[in-house]
Scaffold this active site. Structure first.
Site, PDB file in Angstrom:
ATOM      1  N   GLY A  29     -26.381   4.514  -7.363  1.00 33.20           N
ATOM      2  CA  GLY A  29     -27.101   3.415  -7.996  1.00 33.20           C
ATOM      3  C   GLY A  29     -27.366   2.291  -7.016  1.00 33.20           C
ATOM      4  N   ASN A  30     -27.838   1.181  -7.536  1.00 27.84           N
ATOM      5  CA  ASN A  30     -28.089   0.017  -6.683  1.00 27.84           C
ATOM      6  C   ASN A  30     -27.766  -1.245  -7.466  1.00 27.84           C
ATOM      7  OD1 ASN A  30     -30.630  -1.114  -7.956  1.00 27.84           O
ATOM      8  ND2 ASN A  30     -31.235   1.015  -7.566  1.00 27.84           N
ATOM      9  N   ARG A  31     -27.880  -2.379  -6.810  1.00 30.23           N
ATOM     10  CA  ARG A  31     -27.370  -3.620  -7.386  1.00 30.23           C
ATOM     11  C   ARG A  31     -28.406  -4.452  -8.136  1.00 30.23           C
ATOM     12  NH1 ARG A  31     -24.313  -6.501  -2.678  1.00 30.23           N
ATOM     13  NH2 ARG A  31     -24.281  -8.102  -4.276  1.00 30.23           N
TER      14      ARG A  31
END
Ligand code: C5P
Length: 226
Positions: A29-31
């Site tokens: 995932g990412n932020r």
């Protein structure tokens, strides 16, 4: 009260960050929090636009009033939902952080620790660039906006890099955010530049994500009237 200058304009906004599953319990995932995309959708709706918000993992955010919300998870799902909505939209804004890579295969069961202490190797596959695909298939007169999160500052070549990205992706507008060191991701304020395919460049002053949204819709409104 805000001007109702986007009355009759159909917009699609993507927001949040996609997740690419590795096994039934894990993902890459990412932020991205989705806050900038939500602000764009909310402000567009307040100004009268018909808004479809395609959201990936933005559960912490309150649903903006008066928008058609489509929840997705992976880049593939986000691409499908955005392309469907874009088929009769005047403006598409790709504010979502779309994973560039996904695990090549999805393990059917949770990946276990090996007895010999070795770690698994994950092979990644490239995800297609949704924004570039939208540009290739655009309806006549449709306006397409991309986002670029770049680390570094102006002297560090962020702008040069962003200009090349705008040309490469072929979109009409590119919002360039300076990220890193606590900037842009998961925070309330945003800054950067707004680059236009016709060569116009605006510095976006540090301000709330709603302020950035208002500026972007002003520019979009001007472009649509031309
Ligand atoms: O190349 P980069 O990932 O920096 O480009 C960011 C822009 O491209 C954003 O607008 C993002 O939503 C979009 N994007 C996309 N599909 C991808 C990766 C990024 O549409 N696979």
């Amino acid at each position: 009260a805000l001007p109702r200058d986007l009355e009759g304009v159909r917009v699609v906004v993507s927001a949040g960050g996609t997740r690419e599953p590795l096994d039934p319990v894990r993902y890459l995932g990412n932020r991205s929090s989705g806050k900038q995309g939500y602000a764009l959708a909310r402000v567009a709706a307040q100004r009268g636009a018909a808004v479809t918000l395609v959201a990936a993992h933005t559960l912490a955010l309150p649903e903006p009033a008066g928008v058609d919300l489509v929840s997705v998870s992976t880049a593939e799902q986000l691409g499908k939902a955005v392309r469907t909505a874009a088929a009769d939209a005047d403006v598409v804004v790709m504010a979502a952080a779309v994973a560039d890579f996904r695990p090549e295969s999805l393990a059917e069961h949770k990946i276990k620790k090996a007895d010999d202490g070795s770690a698994p190797v994950v092979t990644l596959a490239r995800n297609p660039d949704i924004l570039a695909g939208l540009v290739a298939d655009r309806r006549p007169g449709q306006l397409i906006v991309g986002f670029a999160a770049e680390t570094g500052d102006e002297r560090g070549g962020v702008l040069d890099h962003a200009r090349r990205k705008l040309a490469r992706k072929g979109c009409d507008l590119l919002v360039v955010n300076a990220v890193g060191e606590g900037r842009a991701f998961e925070v309330e304020e945003n800054t950067g530049w707004l680059l236009s395919a016709d060569g116009e460049e605006r510095k976006l002053p540090l301000g709330s994500k709603s302020q950035l949204a208002a500026t972007l819709w002003d520019v979009v409104f001007q472009s649509l009237r031309r």
